[in-house]
Design a protein around this motif. Structure first.
Motif, mmCIF file in Angstrom:
data_model
loop_
_atom_site.group_PDB
_atom_site.id
_atom_site.type_symbol
_atom_site.label_atom_id
_atom_site.label_comp_id
_atom_site.label_asym_id
_atom_site.label_seq_id
_atom_site.Cartn_x
_atom_site.Cartn_y
_atom_site.Cartn_z
ATOM 1 N N VAL A 281 -7.198 6.519 -10.141
ATOM 2 C CA VAL A 281 -6.843 5.286 -9.440
ATOM 3 C C VAL A 281 -5.490 5.499 -8.756
ATOM 4 O O VAL A 281 -4.540 5.992 -9.372
ATOM 5 N N VAL A 282 -5.441 5.155 -7.475
ATOM 6 C CA VAL A 282 -4.228 5.309 -6.682
ATOM 7 C C VAL A 282 -3.791 3.930 -6.210
ATOM 8 O O VAL A 282 -4.489 3.285 -5.430
ATOM 9 N N VAL A 283 -2.653 3.478 -6.723
ATOM 10 C CA VAL A 283 -2.173 2.143 -6.370
ATOM 11 C C VAL A 283 -1.191 2.256 -5.202
ATOM 12 O O VAL A 283 -0.302 3.108 -5.213
ATOM 13 N N ASN A 284 -1.374 1.415 -4.204
ATOM 14 C CA ASN A 284 -0.417 1.331 -3.097
ATOM 15 C C ASN A 284 0.026 -0.123 -2.960
ATOM 16 O O ASN A 284 -0.747 -0.972 -2.525
ATOM 17 N N PRO B 2 -16.127 9.253 1.821
ATOM 18 C CA PRO B 2 -16.340 7.874 1.395
ATOM 19 C C PRO B 2 -15.047 7.359 0.772
ATOM 20 O O PRO B 2 -14.175 8.145 0.412
ATOM 21 N N VAL B 3 -14.935 6.057 0.665
ATOM 22 C CA VAL B 3 -13.736 5.538 0.004
ATOM 23 C C VAL B 3 -14.051 4.184 -0.613
ATOM 24 O O VAL B 3 -14.859 3.408 -0.090
ATOM 25 N N ILE B 4 -13.421 3.945 -1.753
ATOM 26 C CA ILE B 4 -13.467 2.609 -2.347
ATOM 27 C C ILE B 4 -12.028 2.105 -2.406
ATOM 28 O O ILE B 4 -11.151 2.789 -2.943
ATOM 29 N N VAL C 199 -10.242 5.735 -6.580
ATOM 30 C CA VAL C 199 -10.322 4.356 -6.104
ATOM 31 C C VAL C 199 -8.910 3.922 -5.734
ATOM 32 O O VAL C 199 -7.962 4.128 -6.498
ATOM 33 N N ILE C 200 -8.792 3.362 -4.537
ATOM 34 C CA ILE C 200 -7.485 2.897 -4.072
ATOM 35 C C ILE C 200 -7.346 1.427 -4.427
ATOM 36 O O ILE C 200 -8.231 0.620 -4.124
#
Ligand SMILES: Cc1ncc(C[n+]2csc(CCOP(=O)(O)OP(=O)(O)O)c2C)c(N)n1
Ligand code: SF4
Lengths: 376, 271
Positions: free
Chosen positions: A102-105, A136-138, A166-167
């Motif tokens: 998980v990548v939090v921005n 793909p991206v979520i 997952v962003i």
């Protein structure tokens, strides 16, 4: 037992959600307005047997998170605009190699160092296309402190289930605002665990194309598998054979596209009889809710469309209402990003009014209300 | 047999040119792994991007071929998340010291228990021969057509200064003695660096008129002095020579072990 009631920031709720989801590894580099996440996890993780590390930069943080996840640990990093830019190459690596994380921005004003302490929503396109190549991206984007908690758990669930980064987007307002939140003893949504291989070790295909999401072994479990950022075959070995390249890239798209029902989340308010809708997300949606309420009090048939999953873009959220709408207002804290997606999803059937603002201030309810009154 | 046990058949043939030193160095790494008695299922090989970094794909362990320069950062995540794993990083001079220079010095500083082998061929092989931070001044590369005016790093001095606790240097020519140095690097509980001087006859050798791969190996023999012998020589006698052998061995507290102790302390309820 009754839930613990707390007054938390969005960033703190993200920490609670991550721990509830089973987070065991965090690597990060300090940057406003995300730093509270790293600070809290440096304190919390070792207490639950997890590990925290402050790396030398965001590139290294993203790398360490991928390495940790490959050992089987649920892993996360958190950053803001400039750091999100630095993470992009390794984020693409995680997408191609299908490593959950998980990548939090927590978004601030940009470009460049921009407005470090002001909210913005200007990285939503970067979340989609920031790393190179077709992928793909979520990306998820909650709009309140309790929702940050729940959506963080869901972010981990989707990452583990679909073997993908997952962003998790927030803006400075959501990250720093305090709200009342109930923290239950057991997570409000069931926690998903990564699927492990059950085949004999010699037969393990870490990139098996016969299933959407092949199980992922952990380093140290004896599978001795290869992970590479080169396009690879089912065994994980580099290939440039067109058929194999296509098989991999197609599966990567399919594993997301064929599971939209599970991935897409949104909220609507008052859409049953709405003739006008406001499309807004994150902190902007909070102003939109207020604008919709005031307009309703004045007898205007207006509703709210609030995506929680912003990537893949929830076309259906829009398309199911196009026939009933006279106008659609899109409000976002940037100079026009998701509005183009909304426009695409309406297929030209609904006129769109843009309420765009990128000056470091929240879009006020009044600004949205004025737009509603103009188009009604 | 070493090859049967440690090489992935399905990945052969490898990409390396005839005469390339990287294969010789990889063999020394595998001999060292065997000698050190590492559990094959508990050993992770991590690499970056470059001809040298392709080595991870050829060997039968859990292997992670990462992005250019970032191998040590990925390896740090692997090691910290599962400290019982043995982590070995295979990297090139460009990978480790140009794009990856920052990760290199910080891995040294942290003294995290990772063994790093720097395949130093003084050039960017993979991209066809541009100069690297290890290309000596005056040497030629596709991007230093008039001779390199950039100065080069001494990776061993850099590692020592940045905090690595075991540092050694060897060459492809000295393949027979290299495994023992790597064994000691593996056994060091901390960050270890072994610079393995390699030859790239295809680009570096050709551009700098160094002859064949054999000539380049002979150059390695003639221009190196063992650290023990070097101690008995005068500075004038050592001018232009490369010192090989164990250069530094000075254990210090290791990062993941300290983190384990922190966890134990916190979970023991002391705080
Ligand atoms: C971000 C990024 N920049 C540049 C490259 C291109 N590139 C690939 S390998 C390489 C240099 C490798 O040199 P070195 O590490 O010395 O290894 P060698 O090939 O000589 O063994 C470069 C510049 C890349 N893959 N990624
Ligand atoms: S280009 Fe040079 S470094 Fe690369 S394989 Fe060939 S000889 Fe080795």
């Amino acid at each position: 037992m009754s839930p613990t009631v707390k007054l938390l920031q969005g960033n703190e709720a993200c920490v609670e959600g991550a721990l509830a989801a089973g987070l065991r590894f965090f690597a990060g580099y300090p940057i406003t307005p995300s730093t509270e996440i790293a600070e809290a996890l440096s304190e919390r993780l070792p207490r639950v047997g997890g590990r925290f590390i402050q790396m030398e930069d965001e590139i290294a943080s993203m790398a360490a998170v991928i390495g940790a996840s490959l050992t089987g640990a649920k892993a996360m990093t958190a950053t803001s605009g400039p750091g999100f830019s630095l993470k992009q190459e390794n984020l693409g690596f995680a997408m191609l190699t299908e490593v959950p994380c998980v990548v939090v921005n927590v978004m601030r004003g940009g470009p460049s160092t921009g407005l470090p302490t002001s909210p913005a929503q200007a990285d939503v396109m970067q979340a989609r296309w920031g790393t190179h190549g077709d992928h793909p991206v979520i990306a998820l984007y909650p709009a309140s402190v309790p929702e940050v908690y729940e959506v963080t758990i869901k972010a981990f669930n989707l990452a583990e289930k679909f073997r993908t980064p997952v962003i998790l987007l927030m803006d400075e307002v959501i990250g720093h605002m305090r709200e009342r939140i109930e923290l239950p003893d057991t997570p409000p949504v069931p926690v998903v665990e990564r699927q492990r291989p059950t085949v004999p070790k010699e037969d393990y295909l870490p990139y098996d194309n016969s299933q959407d999401v092949p199980p992922l072994a952990s380093f140290g479990d004896g599978y001795r598998f290869h992970v590479t950022g080169l396009i690879h075959d089912q065994k994980g070995y580099p290939t440039s054979a067109p058929a194999k390249v296509e098989a991999l890239l197609t599966r990567l798209q399919n594993k997301i596209q064929s599971n939209l029902d599970e991935i897409l989340m949104w909220e609507t308010i008052g859409m049953e009889d709405a003739e006008v809708a406001v499309f807004a997300y994150g902190a902007t949606a909070r102003s939109a809710v207020r604008a919709v309420r005031i307009a309703r009090e004045q007898g205007i048939k207006v509703g709210l469309l609030r995506p929680i999953t912003i990537w893949p873009f929830p076309d259906k959220l829009i398309s199911q209402y196009t026939s009933q709408l006279k106008a659609l207002i899109v409000a976002e804290m940037n100079l026009g990003q998701l509005v183009d997606e909304v426009e695409r999803a309406t297929k030209g059937q609904v006129p769109i009014k843009r309420v765009l603002q990128a000056n470091g201030e929240l879009i006020a309810p009044d600004t949205i209300l004025r737009a509603v009154l103009e188009v009604k | 047999m070493l090859a049967e046990k440690y090489l992935r058949d399905a990945m052969m043939p490898h990409i390396w040119c005839p005469g390339c030193g990287h294969g010789i160095i990889l063999q020394a790494v595998l001999r060292a792994i065997e000698k050190a008695g590492l559990d094959q299922d508990k050993t992770v090989i991590v690499s970056g991007i470059g001809c040298s970094s392709r080595a991870s794909g050829y060997v039968n362990f859990d292997t992670l071929h990462t992005t250019h320069g970032r191998a040590l950062a990925f390896a740090t995540g692997v090691k910290l998340a599962k400290p019982e794993l043995n982590v070995i990083v295979l990297t090139g001079d460009g990978d480790a010291l140009a794009i990856g220079g920052n990760h290199f010095i910080h891995a040294c500083r942290r003294n995290i228990d990772i063994t790093t082998i720097v395949f130093n061929n003084s050039i960017y092989g993979m991209t066809s021969g541009q100069y690297s931070p290890m290309t000596p001044a005056g040497k030629f590369a596709t991007t230093s057509p008039y001779g390199n005016i950039d100065r080069n790093f001494d990776v061993c001095e850099l590692a020592k200064a940045a905090g690595a606790t075991y540092v050694a240097r060897s060459t492809a020519y000295h393949a027979a003695s290299m495994p023992d140095l790597i064994v000691k690097a593996i056994k060091n509980k901390g960050f270890s660096v072994v610079e393995a001087i390699s030859q790239c006859p295809t680009y570096y050798g050709r551009r700098n008129k160094m002859g064949s791969a054999v000539d380049m190996l002979n150059w390695q023999k003639e221009n190196t002095v063992n650290v023990a012998a070097a101690a008995r020589l005068q500075p004038e006698q050592l001018a232009g020579k490369i010192i090989i052998g164990e250069l530094y061995n000075n254990p210090a507290p290791e990062f993941t072990q300290q983190y384990e102790e922190l966890i134990a302390r916190l979970q023991g309820g002391e705080e």
